[in-house]
Design an enzyme around this catalytic site. Structure first.
Site, PDB file in Angstrom:
ATOM      1  N   HIS A  67       0.814  -1.213   0.011  1.00  0.00           N
ATOM      2  CA  HIS A  67       0.161   0.053  -0.027  1.00  0.00           C
ATOM      3  C   HIS A  67       0.676   1.365  -0.032  1.00  0.00           C
ATOM      4  O   HIS A  67       1.223   1.840   1.157  1.00  0.00           O
ATOM      5  CB  HIS A  67      -0.924   0.046   1.120  1.00  0.00           C
ATOM      6  CG  HIS A  67      -1.924   1.089   1.046  1.00  0.00           C
ATOM      7  ND1 HIS A  67      -3.139   0.973   1.776  1.00  0.00           N
ATOM      8  CD2 HIS A  67      -2.064   2.250   0.493  1.00  0.00           C
ATOM      9  CE1 HIS A  67      -3.880   2.009   1.924  1.00  0.00           C
ATOM     10  NE2 HIS A  67      -3.351   2.849   0.939  1.00  0.00           N
ATOM     11  N   GLN A 150      -9.527  10.573   0.476  1.00  0.00           N
ATOM     12  CA  GLN A 150     -10.074  10.212  -0.844  1.00  0.00           C
ATOM     13  C   GLN A 150     -10.978  11.414  -1.213  1.00  0.00           C
ATOM     14  O   GLN A 150     -11.555  11.778  -0.454  1.00  0.00           O
ATOM     15  CB  GLN A 150     -10.644   8.932  -0.951  1.00  0.00           C
ATOM     16  CG  GLN A 150      -9.788   7.670  -0.479  1.00  0.00           C
ATOM     17  CD  GLN A 150      -8.801   6.912  -1.286  1.00  0.00           C
ATOM     18  OE1 GLN A 150      -8.834   7.515  -2.341  1.00  0.00           O
ATOM     19  NE2 GLN A 150      -7.887   6.332  -0.813  1.00  0.00           N
ATOM     20  N   HIS A 204     -11.850   2.279   4.426  1.00  0.00           N
ATOM     21  CA  HIS A 204     -12.681   3.670   4.304  1.00  0.00           C
ATOM     22  C   HIS A 204     -14.199   2.988   4.245  1.00  0.00           C
ATOM     23  O   HIS A 204     -14.760   3.326   3.344  1.00  0.00           O
ATOM     24  CB  HIS A 204     -12.452   4.262   2.945  1.00  0.00           C
ATOM     25  CG  HIS A 204     -10.940   4.734   2.779  1.00  0.00           C
ATOM     26  ND1 HIS A 204     -10.756   6.164   3.186  1.00  0.00           N
ATOM     27  CD2 HIS A 204      -9.895   4.279   2.452  1.00  0.00           C
ATOM     28  CE1 HIS A 204      -9.420   6.304   3.118  1.00  0.00           C
ATOM     29  NE2 HIS A 204      -8.771   5.295   2.504  1.00  0.00           N
ATOM     30  N   HIS A 225      -5.054  -0.041   6.168  1.00  0.00           N
ATOM     31  CA  HIS A 225      -4.844   0.880   7.485  1.00  0.00           C
ATOM     32  C   HIS A 225      -5.603   0.794   8.679  1.00  0.00           C
ATOM     33  O   HIS A 225      -6.434   1.662   8.845  1.00  0.00           O
ATOM     34  CB  HIS A 225      -4.365   2.313   6.981  1.00  0.00           C
ATOM     35  CG  HIS A 225      -5.387   2.703   5.992  1.00  0.00           C
ATOM     36  ND1 HIS A 225      -6.689   3.051   6.423  1.00  0.00           N
ATOM     37  CD2 HIS A 225      -5.192   3.502   4.795  1.00  0.00           C
ATOM     38  CE1 HIS A 225      -7.446   3.479   5.358  1.00  0.00           C
ATOM     39  NE2 HIS A 225      -6.633   3.776   4.402  1.00  0.00           N
ATOM     40  N   ALA A 229      -9.586   5.441   9.329  1.00  0.00           N
ATOM     41  CA  ALA A 229     -10.838   5.375   8.022  1.00  0.00           C
ATOM     42  C   ALA A 229     -11.688   4.198   8.250  1.00  0.00           C
ATOM     43  O   ALA A 229     -12.199   3.790   7.250  1.00  0.00           O
ATOM     44  CB  ALA A 229     -10.237   5.948   6.768  1.00  0.00           C
ATOM     45  N   ASP A 283       1.682   3.768   3.137  1.00  0.00           N
ATOM     46  CA  ASP A 283       0.960   4.360   2.694  1.00  0.00           C
ATOM     47  C   ASP A 283       1.431   5.637   1.958  1.00  0.00           C
ATOM     48  O   ASP A 283       0.608   6.759   2.135  1.00  0.00           O
ATOM     49  CB  ASP A 283      -0.578   4.826   3.735  1.00  0.00           C
ATOM     50  CG  ASP A 283      -1.789   5.257   3.137  1.00  0.00           C
ATOM     51  OD1 ASP A 283      -1.856   5.305   1.849  1.00  0.00           O
ATOM     52  OD2 ASP A 283      -2.627   5.794   3.978  1.00  0.00           O
TER      53      ASP A 283
END
Length: 393
Positions: A67, A150, A204, A225, A229, A283
């Site tokens: 990622h 995002q 997310h 992650h 989120a 990330d």
């Protein structure tokens, strides 16, 4: 001096072999680990080999970042060979030997451009730096409630037809797709991904505990992650986090930078999860490796201050400037885990998730010489090799 021959030796290193620390030397022949020698004595047949002195540092399997959005000033969404060279060169200097080009939530056309560029990069001859193992689509099938950094303008419901079309156009290129399991058609997407060897990942997301468990039954095997989120842990509704921590079919990605997750929460996660179910990621965004300033992430303005990236509008954390060597060092400093355990999270576990653990992800005779040489304190990377070829140092 760079290693230039087909056969060479690195001596005076501490390395991990089958979860055990071995002090000695490693022989590389034709891009693979040929011999692991314990102790200081070098057998006569290896004495004349080209030699790298590890000076007592650590020789670990190369890091695998599942990622990562960019680094060194470039982003995978730039969709160009020049950008990909910049990104892979930067992360090679931090010990990453294989990675997934990670997208952001964007238009189907922008995502398709990344797929096209990544396919061309993989097939356009030898990749000079870190190997681009494939693509990780982070979105656009995410929750409007948890967009993080995002762009919400591009969020759409899961579409199996879109993923299928891309998978048929670029077979084997997509390695991971991140989506919100609670959304309409998400279970059908999960089943398609699982049936086609693509990692189905929750991220997310506002999914309840029950919705995540249902997704795991359908083939969900990763959480993006973890803690960030996603719906948090509550004692009466364990939420996404509770499902990730207790269902060991699910691998937990972790950004170990001291900003995204409190060290106590990291310790809680690694206490709850089997050690082979935690995966370190960066990330990282384009700002990784650069100084503070203003940057772009998927069309959104990001300010980096003291190394922490946040959206200018709303202040949400926006990716990171983390590198894999920094994540390894942070885990060792704050968790009480051994070098072997942390190395597994940075290399072995992602290799297994990607189905390449038979050739890389650990140091063993016959495996590819994807290696990183660090100093004794994991402060810096001295050299990085892919398939026995030195790509940094």
């Amino acid at each position: 001096m760079q290693t230039t021959g087909d056969t060479w030796l690195i001596k005076h290193v501490q390395t991990i072999v089958s979860d055990t620390v071995v002090e000695g030397s490693v022989v590389v022949v034709n891009g693979k680990v040929a011999k692991i020698i314990e102790g200081d004595a070098i057998p006569a047949e290896y004495e004349q080999l080209e030699t790298v002195d590890g000076l007592g540092g650590w020789l670990l399997p190369g890091f695998i970042d599942m990622h990562v959005h960019g680094g060194g000033g470039a982003d995978f969404m730039d969709a160009s060979r020049e950008a990909y060279d910049v990104i892979t060169r930067f992360h090679a200097s931090k010990g990453t030997t294989r990675m997934l080009a990670t997208t952001v939530t964007a238009s189907p056309e922008a995502i398709a451009a990344v797929l096209e560029a990544s396919e061309a990069y993989r097939k356009g001859g030898d990749m000079p730096n870190t190997v681009l193992e494939g693509v990780h689509l982070e979105g656009p099938f995410i929750s409007e409630k948890w967009p993080g950094a995002q762009n919400p303008a591009f969020i759409i419901s899961p579409r199996v037809d879109l993923i299928q079309a891309w998978n048929e156009q670029y077979p084997g290129l997509m390695k991971q797709v991140t989506f919100a399991p609670e959304k309409e058609n998400a279970l059908a997407l999960t089943e398609y991904l699982a049936a086609n060897g693509i990692v189905a990942a929750a991220g997310h997301t506002d999914a309840t505990y029950a919705q995540v468990i249902d997704a795991a039954e359908a083939g969900l095997t990763q959480a993006v992650h973890t803690f960030n989120a996603m719906r948090g842990l509550h004692h009466r509704e364990p939420g996404t986090v509770g499902a990730v921590m207790t269902d060991h079919r699910i691998h937990a990605e972790l950004i170990a930078d001291g900003h995204h997750v409190h060290p106590a929460a990291i310790r809680l996660l690694v206490a709850a999860k089997p050690k082979d179910r935690v995966i370190l990621i960066t990330d990282a965004m384009a700002a990784a490796g650069l100084g503070d300033g203003q940057y772009d992430l998927g069309g959104l303005v990001v300010d980096v201050l003291y190394g922490v990236a946040r959206l200018r509008e709303g202040g949400s954390l926006a990716g990171s400037t983390l590198t894999m060597i920094d994540a390894v060092r942070y885990m060792l400093a704050h968790t009480g885990l051994s070098v072997s355990e942390v190395s597994q999270m940075a290399s072995g576990n992602p290799a297994r998730q990607l189905g390449i653990d038979d050739i890389t992800g650990s140091i063993a005779e016959g495996k590819l010489a994807d290696l990183v040489l660090t100093d004794t304190s994991f402060t810096s990377v001295r050299r990085t090799w892919v398939n026995g070829r030195q790509i940094y140092g």
